[in-house]
Scaffold this motif. Structure first.
Motif, PDB file in Angstrom:
ATOM      1  N   THR A 131      -1.051   8.123   1.582  1.00 25.78           N
ATOM      2  CA  THR A 131      -1.139   9.441   0.959  1.00 25.78           C
ATOM      3  C   THR A 131      -1.442  10.491   2.017  1.00 25.78           C
ATOM      4  O   THR A 131      -1.813  10.162   3.157  1.00 25.78           O
ATOM      5  CB  THR A 131      -2.243   9.466  -0.109  1.00 25.78           C
ATOM      6  OG1 THR A 131      -3.518   9.288   0.543  1.00 25.78           O
ATOM      7  CG2 THR A 131      -2.048   8.361  -1.137  1.00 25.78           C
ATOM      8  N   THR A 157      -3.970  12.333   1.965  1.00 25.27           N
ATOM      9  CA  THR A 157      -5.406  12.164   2.240  1.00 25.27           C
ATOM     10  C   THR A 157      -5.643  11.119   3.327  1.00 25.27           C
ATOM     11  O   THR A 157      -6.531  11.281   4.174  1.00 25.27           O
ATOM     12  CB  THR A 157      -6.160  11.763   0.959  1.00 25.27           C
ATOM     13  OG1 THR A 157      -6.006  12.793  -0.020  1.00 25.27           O
ATOM     14  CG2 THR A 157      -7.638  11.554   1.234  1.00 25.27           C
ATOM     15  N   ASP A 158      -4.855  10.038   3.317  1.00 23.01           N
ATOM     16  CA  ASP A 158      -4.994   9.011   4.350  1.00 23.01           C
ATOM     17  C   ASP A 158      -4.711   9.591   5.732  1.00 23.01           C
ATOM     18  O   ASP A 158      -5.435   9.318   6.703  1.00 23.01           O
ATOM     19  CB  ASP A 158      -4.044   7.853   4.066  1.00 23.01           C
ATOM     20  CG  ASP A 158      -4.353   7.139   2.757  1.00 23.01           C
ATOM     21  OD1 ASP A 158      -5.523   7.167   2.335  1.00 23.01           O
ATOM     22  OD2 ASP A 158      -3.422   6.563   2.169  1.00 23.01           O
ATOM     23  N   ILE A 184     -10.213   3.308   2.056  1.00 29.43           N
ATOM     24  CA  ILE A 184     -10.445   4.499   1.234  1.00 29.43           C
ATOM     25  C   ILE A 184     -10.143   4.206  -0.231  1.00 29.43           C
ATOM     26  O   ILE A 184     -10.931   4.537  -1.126  1.00 29.43           O
ATOM     27  CB  ILE A 184      -9.580   5.676   1.726  1.00 29.43           C
ATOM     28  CG1 ILE A 184     -10.077   6.169   3.091  1.00 29.43           C
ATOM     29  CG2 ILE A 184      -9.595   6.824   0.720  1.00 29.43           C
ATOM     30  CD1 ILE A 184      -9.178   7.195   3.742  1.00 29.43           C
ATOM     31  N   LYS A 185      -9.027   3.557  -0.498  1.00 28.71           N
ATOM     32  CA  LYS A 185      -8.634   3.264  -1.875  1.00 28.71           C
ATOM     33  C   LYS A 185      -9.580   2.258  -2.523  1.00 28.71           C
ATOM     34  O   LYS A 185      -9.929   2.380  -3.703  1.00 28.71           O
ATOM     35  CB  LYS A 185      -7.196   2.746  -1.910  1.00 28.71           C
ATOM     36  CG  LYS A 185      -6.154   3.808  -1.557  1.00 28.71           C
ATOM     37  CD  LYS A 185      -4.751   3.214  -1.552  1.00 28.71           C
ATOM     38  CE  LYS A 185      -3.717   4.286  -1.275  1.00 28.71           C
ATOM     39  NZ  LYS A 185      -3.887   4.945   0.018  1.00 28.71           N
ATOM     40  N   ASP A 186     -10.004   1.257  -1.746  1.00 28.50           N
ATOM     41  CA  ASP A 186     -10.918   0.240  -2.283  1.00 28.50           C
ATOM     42  C   ASP A 186     -12.264   0.865  -2.663  1.00 28.50           C
ATOM     43  O   ASP A 186     -12.780   0.616  -3.760  1.00 28.50           O
ATOM     44  CB  ASP A 186     -11.127  -0.859  -1.242  1.00 28.50           C
ATOM     45  CG  ASP A 186     -12.180  -1.865  -1.673  1.00 28.50           C
ATOM     46  OD1 ASP A 186     -11.953  -2.581  -2.659  1.00 28.50           O
ATOM     47  OD2 ASP A 186     -13.248  -1.916  -1.024  1.00 28.50           O
ATOM     48  N   ALA A 208     -12.963   4.044  -3.313  1.00 28.82           N
ATOM     49  CA  ALA A 208     -12.807   4.995  -4.416  1.00 28.82           C
ATOM     50  C   ALA A 208     -12.697   4.264  -5.752  1.00 28.82           C
ATOM     51  O   ALA A 208     -13.304   4.675  -6.753  1.00 28.82           O
ATOM     52  CB  ALA A 208     -11.584   5.871  -4.185  1.00 28.82           C
ATOM     53  N   ALA A 209     -11.920   3.171  -5.784  1.00 29.65           N
ATOM     54  CA  ALA A 209     -11.740   2.415  -7.023  1.00 29.65           C
ATOM     55  C   ALA A 209     -13.052   1.803  -7.485  1.00 29.65           C
ATOM     56  O   ALA A 209     -13.411   1.878  -8.679  1.00 29.65           O
ATOM     57  CB  ALA A 209     -10.687   1.324  -6.815  1.00 29.65           C
ATOM     58  N   SER A 251      -6.499   3.537   5.185  1.00 31.42           N
ATOM     59  CA  SER A 251      -5.975   3.829   3.846  1.00 31.42           C
ATOM     60  C   SER A 251      -6.459   2.805   2.823  1.00 31.42           C
ATOM     61  O   SER A 251      -6.893   3.162   1.725  1.00 31.42           O
ATOM     62  CB  SER A 251      -4.444   3.838   3.891  1.00 31.42           C
ATOM     63  OG  SER A 251      -3.896   3.916   2.588  1.00 31.42           O
ATOM     64  N   GLY A 252      -6.408   1.518   3.190  1.00 33.77           N
ATOM     65  CA  GLY A 252      -6.855   0.468   2.272  1.00 33.77           C
ATOM     66  C   GLY A 252      -8.335   0.570   1.959  1.00 33.77           C
ATOM     67  O   GLY A 252      -8.755   0.398   0.802  1.00 33.77           O
ATOM     68  N   ASN A 279       0.852  -1.187   0.000  1.00 29.54           N
ATOM     69  CA  ASN A 279       0.000   0.000   0.000  1.00 29.54           C
ATOM     70  C   ASN A 279       0.887   1.236   0.000  1.00 29.54           C
ATOM     71  O   ASN A 279       2.092   1.159   0.263  1.00 29.54           O
ATOM     72  CB  ASN A 279      -0.908  -0.002   1.232  1.00 29.54           C
ATOM     73  CG  ASN A 279      -1.996   1.055   1.165  1.00 29.54           C
ATOM     74  OD1 ASN A 279      -2.158   1.728   0.150  1.00 29.54           O
ATOM     75  ND2 ASN A 279      -2.748   1.214   2.236  1.00 29.54           N
ATOM     76  N   LYS A 280       0.285   2.371  -0.302  1.00 31.35           N
ATOM     77  CA  LYS A 280       1.012   3.641  -0.281  1.00 31.35           C
ATOM     78  C   LYS A 280       0.185   4.645   0.507  1.00 31.35           C
ATOM     79  O   LYS A 280      -0.951   4.954   0.141  1.00 31.35           O
ATOM     80  CB  LYS A 280       1.246   4.155  -1.699  1.00 31.35           C
ATOM     81  CG  LYS A 280       1.941   5.507  -1.739  1.00 31.35           C
ATOM     82  CD  LYS A 280       2.095   6.001  -3.169  1.00 31.35           C
ATOM     83  CE  LYS A 280       2.749   7.385  -3.189  1.00 31.35           C
ATOM     84  NZ  LYS A 280       2.874   7.907  -4.579  1.00 31.35           N
TER      85      LYS A 280
END
Length: 411
Positions: free
Chosen positions: A241, A243-244, A307-309, A311-312, A304-305, A238-239
Motif C-alpha cells: 500500500t 502507507t507501506d 504493519i498489517k499484522d 493493525a489487525a 508491510s507484513g 501480500n499487497k
C-alpha cells in the motif's frame, strides 16, 4: 457452586483493569462463552466471556471502576444460590490511639456506623454524595447491613434541597426570561480514553512542538505499486500500500537524520541506534500505536507484513501492552478520512511524528505543460528542543525524495 469471573491480566505491565460496560444484569441467563462484559486496561479492550452456563448472581465491580487483575468482577451460578461475598467500600480516618471504640446502639434500627469515621457505602453512592457535598455519616442506609445505596443518597439530596429552599417571596412585577435546560449525559473517562487524554495533555505541556507541511508528488509511486501488485501478491501473498511505501521512506530517512530518531529526557538528547516505528491505529474506543521493532532491519515486504499484522491484532484486541511501548518515531494516517493537512501531537518522548493526509489528483505544471498528478500532503510535528526548523525540513525533504523516486526504496 457459583463460578467466579475475574478481571483478566492484559499484558505483563497491567496493574489495573476497568469494566467498560456490562452486557448482562443480575438475574440474566448466560451461556458458556457468551460475552458478559467489556474490560480495558491502558490501551487494550476485550470482551470477557462467561466460563460456564448459568445466571448472573452478583456483579461486584460496577462500570467505570478500576480493579487489579484477578479481582472477582461477578459470580455466575444457579438462581437462588447464596453468595457470601459482599461489596463493601470503607471510608476511614486513621485511629490515633489503640483503644477500643464503643459502637452506638439503637433499638429502632440498625445503624450504618461500625465506629467513628467508617461507613458502609457503595462506590456509586459515595461518588454521588461527594458531588452533592453530603456528610455520609448523616445518611441512613437501607441496604444489607445498613449499607448506603444510591437510592439513599438520592433521597438525602432531595431532603437537603427541600430544607434549603427559602420561603417564597411576595410576587413582584419582574419578567425574567427563562433559561433553556441543557440535558447532558456524563461519561466516565477511563481506560483508553483516559490514557490518551493524559498523554496528549502532558505531551503538549512538556515539549516545544512545531508542525510543518509539505506536498509530495506520488504519481510514480502509485504507478510502481500497480506494476508490482501482481508479482507481490503471487510471491508474498501480500499487497503493498501507499502507507507501506511511506513507512519505508520514513525509516530510510530516519537513518540519514539521526536527530529525528531521538528522545529529549532529563535535559539530554538520547539518539536511538535502532528505528522502532509506531503505526497509529484508530479503534472505536480510541487510538493505539503498535510498534514495529527494528524496522530499519526490515525489507519493504517485511515491513508491510508487520504493519498489517499489528493493525489487525490491534483491531481484534489481541495486541499486548508491551507491543505498544518503546517507539522512536510515529506515523499517523488520516488519509482514509479525506483529511489533507493536520497537526499530529507528539507521542512523548519521541522527537517527531508524521501525519499523512489523503492523496488527491490535481493539475500540475510540468515545464510548459499541465499534467494530472497525484499529490500527497504530509504534516511533520517535531520537538523544537531537539532540533530546529531547517534540519526538520531536511528530514521531510528526504522523505519526499524517496516517495518521488520510489525505485530507490527497492534497491
Amino acid at each position: 457452586m457459583a463460578v467466579e469471573v475475574v478481571m483478566p491480566k492484559l499484558g505483563m505491565a497491567m496493574k489495573e483493569g476497568t469494566v467498560s460496560i456490562w452486557n448482562k444484569e443480575v438475574g440474566d441467563s448466560v451461556g458458556k462463552g457468551e460475552p458478559i462484559a467489556s474490560v480495558n486496561s491502558e490501551k487494550i479492550e476485550i470482551d470477557v466471556e462467561s466460563p460456564s452456563e448459568g445466571t448472573v448472581l452478583k456483579i461486584t465491580v460496577p462500570e467505570g471502576e478500576g480493579v487489579p487483575p484477578g479481582t472477582v468482577i461477578c459470580y455466575i451460578g444457579t438462581p437462588g444460590e447464596d453468595i457470601d461475598a459482599t461489596i463493601v467500600e470503607e471510608i476511614s480516618e486513621p485511629v490515633k490511639e489503640n483503644k477500643a471504640i464503643p459502637i452506638p446502639q439503637s433499638e429502632s434500627s440498625v445503624t450504618t456506623k461500625t465506629f467513628p469515621g467508617r461507613v458502609k457505602i457503595s462506590p456509586v453512592a459515595k461518588k454521588m454524595a461527594e458531588a452533592a457535598k453530603l456528610d455520609i455519616e448523616k445518611i441512613s442506609g437501607t441496604g444489607p447491613g445498613g449499607r448506603i445505596t444510591k437510592e439513599d443518597v438520592q433521597e438525602a439530596i432531595k431532603n437537603s434541597r427541600e430544607l434549603d429552599t427559602p420561603p417564597r417571596p411576595e410576587p413582584v412585577n419582574i419578567v425574567v426570561q427563562a433559561q433553556p435546560i441543557i440535558e447532558s449525559k456524563q461519561i466516565p473517562v477511563s481506560g483508553i480514553r483516559k490514557v490518551i487524554a493524559e498523554r496528549m495533555y502532558n505531551s503538549l505541556r512538556n515539549s516545544a512542538q512545531l508542525t510543518m507541511n509539505m506536498k509530495v508528488d506520488v504519481t510514480d509511486l502509485i504507478t510502481l505499486q500497480k506494476q508490482t501488485a501482481e508479482t507481490v501478491q503471487s510471491r508474498y501473498q501480500n499487497k503493498l500500500t501507499v502507507t507501506d511505501f511511506i513507512a519505508r521512506a520514513v525509516v530510510l530517512s530516519l537513518q540519514e537524520h539521526g536527530q529525528m530518531n531521538s528522545a529529549y529526557l532529563d535535559g539530554k538528547i538520547h539518539l536511538h541506534k535502532s528505528v522502532h516505528l509506531g503505526m497509529a491505529v484508530a479503534l472505536e474506543k480510541g487510538l493505539v500505536v503498535p510498534v514495529i521493532r527494528d524496522a530499519d532491519k526490515c525489507s519493504l515486504i517485511e515491513l508491510s507484513g508487520n504493519i498489517k499484522d499489528c493493525a489487525a491484532r490491534a483491531r481484534q484486541g489481541q495486541i499486548s501492552n508491551e507491543e505498544m511501548l518503546g517507539s522512536t518515531f510515529t506515523i499517523s494516517n488520516l488519509g482514509a478520512y479525506g483529511i489533507d493537512h493536520f497537526t499530529p501531537i507528539l507521542n512523548s518522548p519521541e522527537t517527531g511524528i508524521l501525519g499523512v493526509g489523503a492523496v488527491n489528483d490535481i493539475p500540475v505544471y510540468k515545464g510548459e505543460k499541465i499534467e494530472r498528478r497525484s499529490i500527497l500532503p504530509l504534516s511533520l510535528t517535531f520537538d523544537h528542543r531537539v532540533l530546529d526548523g531547517a534540519p526538520a525540513a531536511g528530514f521531510l525533504q528526504t522523505v519526499k525524495k524517496y516517495l518521488e523516486e520510489p525505485i530507490t526504496m527497492l534497491i
